[in-house]
Design a protein around this motif. Structure first.
Motif, PDB file in Angstrom:
ATOM      1  N   LEU A  26      82.174  17.770   8.203  1.00 36.61           N
ATOM      2  CA  LEU A  26      82.069  16.457   7.574  1.00 36.61           C
ATOM      3  C   LEU A  26      82.063  16.583   6.057  1.00 36.61           C
ATOM      4  N   GLU A  27      82.903  15.791   5.384  1.00 37.85           N
ATOM      5  CA  GLU A  27      82.942  15.797   3.927  1.00 37.85           C
ATOM      6  C   GLU A  27      81.983  14.739   3.381  1.00 37.85           C
ATOM      7  N   LEU A  28      81.042  15.174   2.568  1.00 38.07           N
ATOM      8  CA  LEU A  28      80.060  14.280   1.958  1.00 38.07           C
ATOM      9  C   LEU A  28      80.047  14.506   0.453  1.00 38.07           C
ATOM     10  N   ARG A  29      79.810  13.422  -0.294  1.00 35.42           N
ATOM     11  CA  ARG A  29      79.655  13.590  -1.730  1.00 35.42           C
ATOM     12  C   ARG A  29      78.292  14.205  -2.031  1.00 35.42           C
ATOM     13  N   ARG A  30      78.070  14.556  -3.279  1.00 30.41           N
ATOM     14  CA  ARG A  30      76.812  15.171  -3.654  1.00 30.41           C
ATOM     15  C   ARG A  30      75.668  14.174  -3.459  1.00 30.41           C
ATOM     16  N   PRO A  31      74.506  14.638  -3.025  1.00 26.58           N
ATOM     17  CA  PRO A  31      73.367  13.717  -2.854  1.00 26.58           C
ATOM     18  C   PRO A  31      72.999  13.037  -4.165  1.00 26.58           C
ATOM     19  N   LEU A  32      72.394  11.851  -4.041  1.00 28.67           N
ATOM     20  CA  LEU A  32      71.941  11.118  -5.210  1.00 28.67           C
ATOM     21  C   LEU A  32      70.605  11.675  -5.685  1.00 28.67           C
ATOM     22  N   ALA A  33      70.185  11.248  -6.859  1.00 32.13           N
ATOM     23  CA  ALA A  33      68.880  11.631  -7.384  1.00 32.13           C
ATOM     24  C   ALA A  33      67.937  10.440  -7.270  1.00 32.13           C
ATOM     25  N   ASN A  47      55.966  13.881 -17.971  1.00 25.28           N
ATOM     26  CA  ASN A  47      57.104  14.541 -18.599  1.00 25.28           C
ATOM     27  C   ASN A  47      58.366  14.407 -17.748  1.00 25.28           C
ATOM     28  N   PHE A  48      58.513  13.212 -17.136  1.00 30.13           N
ATOM     29  CA  PHE A  48      59.671  13.007 -16.261  1.00 30.13           C
ATOM     30  C   PHE A  48      60.954  12.954 -17.077  1.00 30.13           C
ATOM     31  N   THR A  49      61.939  13.697 -16.682  1.00 36.50           N
ATOM     32  CA  THR A  49      63.253  13.668 -17.312  1.00 36.50           C
ATOM     33  C   THR A  49      64.283  13.288 -16.277  1.00 36.50           C
ATOM     34  N   GLU A  50      65.425  12.850 -16.749  1.00 38.78           N
ATOM     35  CA  GLU A  50      66.496  12.476 -15.831  1.00 38.78           C
ATOM     36  C   GLU A  50      66.843  13.684 -14.976  1.00 38.78           C
ATOM     37  N   PRO A  51      66.784  13.583 -13.663  1.00 41.76           N
ATOM     38  CA  PRO A  51      66.947  14.761 -12.812  1.00 41.76           C
ATOM     39  C   PRO A  51      68.342  15.348 -12.907  1.00 41.76           C
ATOM     40  N   GLN A  52      68.387  16.623 -12.655  1.00 43.40           N
ATOM     41  CA  GLN A  52      69.669  17.310 -12.602  1.00 43.40           C
ATOM     42  C   GLN A  52      70.427  16.871 -11.349  1.00 43.40           C
ATOM     43  N   GLN A  53      71.735  17.050 -11.385  1.00 45.92           N
ATOM     44  CA  GLN A  53      72.537  16.728 -10.213  1.00 45.92           C
ATOM     45  C   GLN A  53      72.089  17.602  -9.049  1.00 45.92           C
ATOM     46  N   GLU A 110      75.342  20.990  13.374  1.00 45.37           N
ATOM     47  CA  GLU A 110      75.331  21.339  11.951  1.00 45.37           C
ATOM     48  C   GLU A 110      75.661  20.125  11.090  1.00 45.37           C
ATOM     49  N   ASP A 111      76.630  19.298  11.517  1.00 46.20           N
ATOM     50  CA  ASP A 111      76.961  18.105  10.741  1.00 46.20           C
ATOM     51  C   ASP A 111      75.846  17.071  10.809  1.00 46.20           C
ATOM     52  N   LEU A 112      75.193  16.936  11.950  1.00 45.29           N
ATOM     53  CA  LEU A 112      74.064  16.013  12.051  1.00 45.29           C
ATOM     54  C   LEU A 112      72.930  16.443  11.118  1.00 45.29           C
ATOM     55  N   GLN A 113      72.712  17.753  11.015  1.00 37.62           N
ATOM     56  CA  GLN A 113      71.708  18.248  10.074  1.00 37.62           C
ATOM     57  C   GLN A 113      72.089  17.904   8.640  1.00 37.62           C
ATOM     58  N   ARG A 114      73.368  18.039   8.316  1.00 37.80           N
ATOM     59  CA  ARG A 114      73.820  17.769   6.955  1.00 37.80           C
ATOM     60  C   ARG A 114      73.684  16.284   6.619  1.00 37.80           C
ATOM     61  N   ILE A 115      73.887  15.403   7.602  1.00 39.43           N
ATOM     62  CA  ILE A 115      73.702  13.964   7.376  1.00 39.43           C
ATOM     63  C   ILE A 115      72.232  13.663   7.078  1.00 39.43           C
ATOM     64  N   TRP A 116      71.345  14.205   7.900  1.00 38.91           N
ATOM     65  CA  TRP A 116      69.910  14.009   7.664  1.00 38.91           C
ATOM     66  C   TRP A 116      69.521  14.552   6.292  1.00 38.91           C
ATOM     67  N   LYS A 117      70.003  15.749   5.964  1.00 41.80           N
ATOM     68  CA  LYS A 117      69.626  16.370   4.699  1.00 41.80           C
ATOM     69  C   LYS A 117      70.139  15.557   3.521  1.00 41.80           C
ATOM     70  N   TRP A 118      71.340  15.021   3.600  1.00 39.90           N
ATOM     71  CA  TRP A 118      71.900  14.235   2.503  1.00 39.90           C
ATOM     72  C   TRP A 118      71.058  12.984   2.264  1.00 39.90           C
ATOM     73  N   GLU A 119      70.722  12.279   3.323  1.00 38.96           N
ATOM     74  CA  GLU A 119      69.951  11.048   3.171  1.00 38.96           C
ATOM     75  C   GLU A 119      68.548  11.335   2.639  1.00 38.96           C
ATOM     76  N   ILE A 120      67.925  12.419   3.095  1.00 36.38           N
ATOM     77  CA  ILE A 120      66.585  12.767   2.599  1.00 36.38           C
ATOM     78  C   ILE A 120      66.660  13.151   1.125  1.00 36.38           C
ATOM     79  N   ASP A 121      67.610  13.994   0.747  1.00 40.29           N
ATOM     80  CA  ASP A 121      67.750  14.427  -0.647  1.00 40.29           C
ATOM     81  C   ASP A 121      68.017  13.253  -1.581  1.00 40.29           C
ATOM     82  N   SER A 122      68.685  12.204  -1.065  1.00 39.28           N
ATOM     83  CA  SER A 122      69.039  11.059  -1.905  1.00 39.28           C
ATOM     84  C   SER A 122      67.915  10.044  -2.022  1.00 39.28           C
ATOM     85  N   GLY A 123      66.765  10.320  -1.423  1.00 42.06           N
ATOM     86  CA  GLY A 123      65.638   9.392  -1.497  1.00 42.06           C
ATOM     87  C   GLY A 123      65.742   8.229  -0.540  1.00 42.06           C
ATOM     88  N   HIS A 124      66.565   8.373   0.510  1.00 43.00           N
ATOM     89  CA  HIS A 124      66.789   7.290   1.463  1.00 43.00           C
ATOM     90  C   HIS A 124      65.919   7.407   2.710  1.00 43.00           C
TER      91      HIS A 124
END
Length: 735
Positions: free
Chosen positions: A294-301, A252-258, A108-122
């Motif tokens: 695992l404690e992770l900060r919110r993903p980047l935009a 119509n790109f706007t600054e993305p939401q958190q 589950e934590d490995l999934q969360r690491i992958w998901k965080w990096e993908i969501d952050s555009g990494h």
């Protein structure tokens, strides 16, 4: 000559010997030992004649073969049952390679690491996610453009699998560039600000494991990057070599939401039955339980460059880090010169650049004494005083460079305390701070006194700096391993500093973001499009599927960095590249630290290890020493071809140590012109103390006839600072 065949005195003796052998349950077999022709390895194996005779006597000749088959199958079944039992994650801790597992995080934590990096555009890549991660739905990927779904009738579509290994593009579209100068000029164009390197295409053309040659890779890199400007030969349509792209601004790109909290976007992998282990197939580190959540900060935009309000993305600072121990020499000197010669730092403009360019900064981290020494409380002022009086370092303190080159004091305690994942636990491991690949160098207690004790003394003192008690340096052999400050020869290697730098690179990238480079690195081109690629990367360890972290790009406070520091804490705080390779392989996270081909940063490495010598790149180095002492058979190349003929297309060159070899033996001093004449005089006097300064005359007859590659590069960079030539992009330095 003795015969290997047995000899007998009579036929009777031979028959008795064979009969005794046939009655034994085992027979000796001689196995040749590779590389040792005169000796054999003696092994005892089951005697099939004795087994056949025994079973035939007991069960008859018809049943004997069937019984032997049943015994063999039962043995195999028992073996595989034993192996399966110990492959369970709760019991088995040995990896397939024979090394103990380093994994401490659940699926589950490995999934969360992958998901965080993908969501952050990494993860701007189409490389598949390992099945072992067990994702059940394809994550949206803001760094990939959307793809049109195939219009296949539902009756012909294959049923969905239990796990997903791809992402769904949800980002801006890409426009691939044909990079060439429109004008008839002799120099290549600067990369377009905000351009991005498609490293999937780079891997397709450069991956050693796919039998790609360094020579061919460099051609793709220089053609796709426009470095062959004015010298492009007709090769047909080269769209497949266009690896640099721009992200289109969204309508119509706007600054993305958190981005939403991870708790809302990922759920535990559902089990197919109540008895199924959610971590089945993962091999946990022996003697440890799974780590708590695992404690992770919110993903980047992920924001395209065209949509940024400023040229620089604050979440992805453009910082080059380099670590140096001991006196400043010609090695960091040349690294800094190559940085000024290649990167877009705006020195060709008198005023601060106002165009849409994000200027990179070079942070040189100085560890002023031996790696295990206690720093002086006045270390910062001492560091700058030493830089001012050092002829190799003083030029970079000039005000013209103050915005792009910055010297930083390395403080181990301060840096480790600045890492949230380490600050509460690293002191318990201070006895193993010098850990390289599991080999720990024991530092005596008085040497391993922490920096924080010294800092507390300074902070608690109300008097002047002169009143501050300073640690007393122990007298000892300067060449002793604990007292070395740099490597003066191949036999006196500063091993402690190397081990400290293994850890420092991860600390710096995780804390500040950016790219770390070893001090034996020379820049060869602008890194603009590598900055545009937001993922993390290092490069391949020559022929091995391991990492070399001589170049390391990681994002600040990323999920990947959090994983690495937690894992290192449970594995002796070991950051050796081979050990880091194990961390990522055991956890199926290798895709999040892309292992780029060494052709990009270390183009000679495969040749030095006897690979690809039938089609080597230019220049052809059979060993790394050829850079400093170019063999006579190829010694015409450096002067004839110059900088443009040195691994053209690569981003940098790694010359692998050789700290004790001067770049320019004939002129072993900084040669930067009248602005820095004082430093040159001091260095010349130190290099040639027997000559009166009034007699200094540079005669061509005193120079080496065939200049080595190292010398040509040094003199090329110096001529740019003197104002005698432009940089590699045709830009003149403005003072």
């Amino acid at each position: 000559m003795t015969s290997a065949l047995p000899s007998y005195s009579s036929a009777v003796h031979e028959k008795m010997h064979l009969h005794s052998r046939s009655m034994s349950w085992t027979v000796p077999v001689l196995v040749p030992i590779p590389g040792v022709r005169t000796r054999n390895l003696r092994l005892h194996v089951p005697n099939h004649r004795r087994v056949s005779q025994f079973t035939a006597t007991r069960f008859g000749r018809r049943k004997a073969p069937l019984l032997l088959l049943i015994i063999a199958l039962a043995t195999l079944w028992g073996f595989f049952s034993f192996a399966k039992r110990f492959s369970n994650e709760s019991d088995d801790w040995a990896s397939a390679s024979g090394e103990s597992s380093t994994l401490i995080f659940s699926r589950e934590d490995l999934q969360r690491i992958w998901k965080w990096e993908i969501d952050s555009g990494h993860y701007p890549s189409n490389i598949k996610i390992p099945e072992q991660i067990g994702l059940t739905s394809a994550p949206l990927n803001p760094a990939l453009p959307p793809r049109r779904a195939p219009t296949i009738p539902s009756r012909f579509r294959p049923p969905p699998g239990p796990v997903v290994t791809t992402t769904r593009g949800d980002g801006p579209r890409r426009v691939y560039l044909d990079v060439q100068n429109s004008l008839e000029v002799a120099y290549p164009p600067r990369p377009v600000p905000g351009s991005v390197s498609d490293l999937d295409i780079v891997m397709d053309n450069c991956d050693f494991s796919q039998n790609k040659y360094v020579r061919d890779c460099l051609e793709v890199l220089r053609v796709g990057g426009g470095l062959d400007n004015g010298n492009r030969l007709r090769r047909g349509k080269m769209d497949d070599w266009h690896y640099i792209y721009m992200e289109q601004e969204r309508d119509n790109f706007t600054e993305p939401q958190q981005a939403p909290s991870l708790a809302n976007v990922i759920a535990p992998r559902p089990a197919s039955s109540a008895d199924e282990d959610p971590n089945a197939g993962l091999i946990r580190k022996k003697g440890l339980e799974w780590e708590s959540s695992l404690e992770l900060r919110r993903p980047l935009a992920h924001v395209p460059h065209s949509s940024l309000s400023t040229p620089c993305d604050p979440e992805h600072p453009r910082l080059f880090h380099m670590f140096w121990t001991g006196p400043f020499t010609d090695k960091p000197y040349l690294a800094l010169l190559s940085f000024l010669f290649t990167q877009n730092v705006g020195l060709h403009q008198k005023d601060t650049p106002t165009d849409n360019v994000c200027r990179p900064e070079f942070w040189l981290w100085i560890n002023p004494g031996p790696a295990a020494a206690v720093p002086n409380p006045s270390a910062v002022s001492d560091m700058y005083e030493g830089l001012k009086t050092n002829p190799w370092a003083a030029p970079f303190l000039h005000p013209r460079f103050k915005d792009v080159i910055k010297f930083k004091l390395w403080n181990t305690t301060d840096q480790l305390d600045g890492i949230p994942e380490l600050k509460d636990e690293w002191r318990e491991l201070k006895g193993t701070l010098f850990n390289s690949g599991g080999h720990v160098i024991d530092v005596p207690a008085e040497k391993s006194q922490t920096v924080s004790e010294t800092i507390q003394v300074v902070e608690g003192t109300n008097g002047t700096e002169a009143d501050v008690p300073k640690p007393t340096a122990e007298k000892g052999d300067d060449d002793d391993m604990l007292n070395r400050t740099g490597s003066k020869s191949s036999s006196s290697y500063d091993r402690l500093s190397v081990i400290l730098s293994d850890m420092a690179r991860f600390v710096l990238c995780h804390r500040f973001g950016g790219i770390y480079l070893d001090a034996d690195t020379i820049f060869l081109r602008d890194w603009e499009e590598l900055w545009g690629w937001k993922g993390a990367f290092a490069y391949r360890w020559s022929r091995l599927e391991k990492y070399n972290t001589a170049v390391l790009r990681m994002n600040r406070n990323s999920a990947l960095g959090t994983f690495l520091f937690h894992t290192a804490l449970k594995n002796g705080l070991d950051f050796h590249p081979m050990t880091v390779s194990r961390y990522l392989k055991d956890s199926y996270l290798e895709g999040l630290l892309l292992r780029l081909p060494d052709a990009l940063f270390d183009s000679a490495w495969l040749n030095t290890e006897l690979y690809q010598r039938e089609r080597p790149p230019q220049p052809y180095f059979q060993e790394f020493a050829d850079f400093f002492d170019t063999p006579a058979t190829i010694s015409a190349q450096p002067q004839a071809l110059g900088f443009e003929g040195f691994f053209r297309g690569a981003y940098s060159y790694h010359f692998h140590n050789f700290w004790w070899k001067p770049f320019d033996p004939s002129r072993n001093w900084p040669d930067l012109g009248p602005k820095f004449a004082a430093g040159e005089r001091a260095a010349r006097a130190a290099a040639d103390p027997d000559t009166d300064p009034d007699d200094w005359v540079d005669r061509v007859g005193d120079d080496k006839r065939d200049l080595d590659w190292a010398t040509v590069l040094k003199r090329t960079f110096e001529s740019y600072i003197r104002g005698e030539r432009p940089n590699m992009y045709g830009e003149w330095l403005e003072w």
